[in-house]
Design a protein around this motif. Structure first.
Motif, short mmCIF file in Angstrom:
data_model
loop_
_atom_site.label_atom_id
_atom_site.label_comp_id
_atom_site.label_asym_id
_atom_site.label_seq_id
_atom_site.Cartn_x
_atom_site.Cartn_y
_atom_site.Cartn_z
N PRO A 1 -7.01 5.41 -6.64
CA PRO A 1 -6.32 5.37 -5.34
C PRO A 1 -6.88 4.29 -4.42
O PRO A 1 -8.08 4.21 -4.20
N THR A 2 -5.98 3.47 -3.90
CA THR A 2 -6.37 2.44 -2.93
C THR A 2 -5.49 2.55 -1.69
O THR A 2 -4.44 3.19 -1.70
N THR A 3 -5.92 1.90 -0.64
CA THR A 3 -5.16 1.92 0.61
C THR A 3 -3.76 1.34 0.41
O THR A 3 -2.79 1.83 1.00
N ALA A 4 -3.65 0.32 -0.42
CA ALA A 4 -2.34 -0.30 -0.66
C ALA A 4 -1.35 0.70 -1.22
O ALA A 4 -0.21 0.80 -0.76
N ASN A 5 -1.76 1.46 -2.25
CA ASN A 5 -0.87 2.47 -2.83
C ASN A 5 -0.58 3.59 -1.85
O ASN A 5 0.54 4.12 -1.80
N ALA A 6 -1.59 3.99 -1.08
CA ALA A 6 -1.40 5.06 -0.10
C ALA A 6 -0.38 4.65 0.95
O ALA A 6 0.50 5.45 1.34
N GLN A 7 -0.46 3.42 1.42
CA GLN A 7 0.49 2.93 2.41
C GLN A 7 1.91 2.90 1.84
O GLN A 7 2.87 3.28 2.52
N LEU A 8 2.05 2.46 0.60
CA LEU A 8 3.36 2.42 -0.04
C LEU A 8 3.95 3.82 -0.15
O LEU A 8 5.15 4.03 0.03
N ALA A 9 3.09 4.81 -0.41
CA ALA A 9 3.53 6.19 -0.56
C ALA A 9 3.77 6.88 0.79
O ALA A 9 4.30 7.99 0.83
N GLY A 10 3.37 6.22 1.87
CA GLY A 10 3.51 6.83 3.19
C GLY A 10 2.50 7.92 3.45
O GLY A 10 2.77 8.89 4.15
N TYR B 1 -3.47 10.63 -0.30
CA TYR B 1 -3.07 10.01 -1.56
C TYR B 1 -4.07 10.31 -2.67
O TYR B 1 -3.68 10.56 -3.82
N GLU B 2 -5.34 10.31 -2.34
CA GLU B 2 -6.35 10.68 -3.34
C GLU B 2 -6.07 12.09 -3.86
O GLU B 2 -6.12 12.33 -5.08
N HIS B 3 -5.78 13.01 -2.96
CA HIS B 3 -5.48 14.39 -3.37
C HIS B 3 -4.25 14.43 -4.25
O HIS B 3 -4.21 15.15 -5.27
N PHE B 4 -3.23 13.65 -3.90
CA PHE B 4 -2.01 13.58 -4.71
C PHE B 4 -2.31 13.09 -6.12
O PHE B 4 -1.87 13.69 -7.12
N GLY C 1 6.66 -5.62 -8.21
CA GLY C 1 6.42 -5.62 -6.78
C GLY C 1 7.67 -5.61 -5.92
O GLY C 1 7.57 -5.63 -4.69
N GLN C 2 8.84 -5.58 -6.55
CA GLN C 2 10.10 -5.58 -5.81
C GLN C 2 10.65 -4.16 -5.70
O GLN C 2 10.62 -3.40 -6.68
N ASN C 3 11.20 -3.82 -4.54
CA ASN C 3 11.78 -2.50 -4.30
C ASN C 3 13.30 -2.60 -4.39
O ASN C 3 13.92 -3.38 -3.67
N VAL C 4 13.88 -1.82 -5.31
CA VAL C 4 15.34 -1.81 -5.50
C VAL C 4 15.80 -0.37 -5.34
O VAL C 4 15.25 0.53 -5.97
N GLU C 5 16.80 -0.14 -4.51
CA GLU C 5 17.22 1.24 -4.23
C GLU C 5 18.72 1.41 -4.44
O GLU C 5 19.51 0.47 -4.32
N GLY C 6 19.09 2.66 -4.77
CA GLY C 6 20.50 3.00 -4.92
C GLY C 6 21.16 2.34 -6.11
O GLY C 6 22.32 1.93 -6.02
N VAL C 7 20.46 2.24 -7.23
CA VAL C 7 21.00 1.56 -8.40
C VAL C 7 21.98 2.47 -9.15
O VAL C 7 21.69 3.64 -9.39
N THR C 8 23.12 1.92 -9.52
CA THR C 8 24.08 2.59 -10.40
C THR C 8 24.41 1.65 -11.55
O THR C 8 24.65 0.45 -11.33
N THR D 1 6.46 8.26 -4.87
CA THR D 1 5.46 7.47 -4.15
C THR D 1 5.64 5.98 -4.43
O THR D 1 4.76 5.18 -4.14
N LYS D 2 6.77 5.64 -5.02
CA LYS D 2 7.12 4.25 -5.35
C LYS D 2 6.11 3.63 -6.32
O LYS D 2 5.85 2.43 -6.28
N ASN D 3 5.56 4.48 -7.17
CA ASN D 3 4.69 4.02 -8.25
C ASN D 3 5.21 4.64 -9.54
O ASN D 3 5.22 5.87 -9.68
#
Length: 371
Positions: free
Chosen positions: A141-150, A156-159, A250-257, A304-306
């Motif tokens: 767990p790093t701050t970068a991943n925690a921030q991405l997960a909100g 995030y460590e607990h998650f 590293g790219q975020n893509v949403e709502g894919v059909t 968590t976008k990972n």
């Protein structure tokens, strides 16, 4: 925290990699994961193996893929070559400094780097398929991943550690129980030939004759919790909407059909990230599916976008575009393997040879109890 990291190292070395006397282990990570490495080294040495670390410093990949000349782009680290070709174990620990560092890279340099890596990617698939190379992918767990997960870093460590069952008294025993329960599922599915995913904005069918469903019980990814196969390449028909965000390079893509006919993705749409999706579908092999899977880790209940975690969400399914799994019998080849995930807990169902076996995110009790 020391106790958790000791348990993590023990799980990775003795369960995921199954390190034995004489085994060589290469660890790929960043300096962010240093708190875990001493515990890993002690666990490897106790198991009778040796361990080397291949570091990546902050910005290293970005510099190479924006400023690298042809010689640098084609040069492969000797430690990585040796591990792919001859080592017994490979552990990759994701511990990013900056999740946006892969954005806006030089596309031509990326292609050249991928071409240089392709022989080793092929060898990796071959050797991991037979477990001649035992590999595991995990996360520190790093701050970068925690921030991405909100989340805060503490949340995030607990998650992460909960998803890996590290709060259990005996994480290894817990993962063995997961393997036991999932084996019932794959034994059932391996007797079937036709699978149908049906739900809100999902109506997708495929065949699995001659293919093998695989029990992902933590031996190759940590955390794990999924069953998966490679569908017959020409058999996929219908459409699927992915309700969870997709993250790739590293790219975020949403709502894919995706709309599919005889295994070929004929049409695709995204609510955001359309141009990146278009770029991916221009790469050979990406317009066919390399994987069909069902997530079973009910300790993971949110995105968590990972992808390491999202694809295991209990009550979800995913269909990955691109590279197939050789060990499942898949034949599609590509430099891409991108898992895209959708929720099945609201009104989703799965049918096997016409029989409903799964509803609202859970397998029927006839297949497995309390899982």
């Amino acid at each position: 925290m020391t106790n958790i990291l000791e348990k993590y190292a023990h799980l990775l070395v003795n369960y995921c990699l199954e390190v034995s006397p004489g085994d060589r282990v290469l660890v790929r990570t960043t300096s962010q994961a240093e708190p875990l490495l001493a515990h890993l080294l002690r666990a490897v040495l106790k198991a009778g193996g040796s361990m080397e670390v291949l570091w990546e410093f902050q910005g290293q990949k970005r510099i190479l893929l924006t400023e690298g000349n042809d010689f640098a782009l084609e040069e492969i680290p000797p430690a990585y070559k040796e591990a792919i070709e001859a080592y017994e174990c490979l552990l990759t620990i994701m511990a990013p400094h900056n999740l946006a560092s892969d954005h806006n890279l030089d596309a031509e340099k990326v292609k050249k780097r991928q071409k240089a890596l392709s022989p080793y990617s092929k060898k990796y698939v071959e050797r991991t398929g037979t477990r001649a190379l035992r590999r595991s992918l995990c996360l520190f767990p790093t701050t970068a991943n925690a921030q991405l997960a909100g989340m805060s870093l503490e949340e995030y460590e607990h998650f992460v550690y909960s998803a890996c069952k590290l709060y259990e008294d005996d994480p290894v025993a817990s993962w063995k129980e997961v393997g036991k329960q999932q084996q019932k599922i794959v034994d059932f599915l391996n007797k079937k030939e036709h699978i149908h995913y049906l739900g809100e904005n999902v109506d997708l069918q495929f065949k699995t004759k001659g293919r093998t469903w695989i029990n992902s019980d933590g031996k190759t990814n940590m955390p794990s919790g999924e069953v998966y196969t490679s569908p017959e390449e020409d058999s996929v028909n219908g459409h699927i909407h992915y309700s969870f965000p997709g993250i790739y390079r590293g790219q975020n893509v949403e709502g894919v059909t995706l709309w599919v006919k005889n295994g070929y993705i004929e049409k695709w749409e995204a609510k955001s990230g359309q141009s990146f999706l278009d770029e991916i579908f221009s790469i050979p092999g990406t317009r066919r599916f390399g994987e069909a899977a069902i997530g079973t880790n009910y300790n993971i209940q949110r995105s968590t976008k990972n992808i390491l975690f999202d694809e295991k969400i209990g009550g979800s399914v995913h269909m990955a575009i691109g590279q197939s799994y050789q060990q499942a019998g898949g034949k599609n080849t590509s430099t891409v393997h991108w898992d895209m995930i959708t929720d099945m807990t609201k009104d989703g169902a799965i049918f096997a040879d016409g029989e409903k076996i799964y509803e609202k995110g859970r397998f029927s009790s006839e297949i497995v109890d309390n899982f």
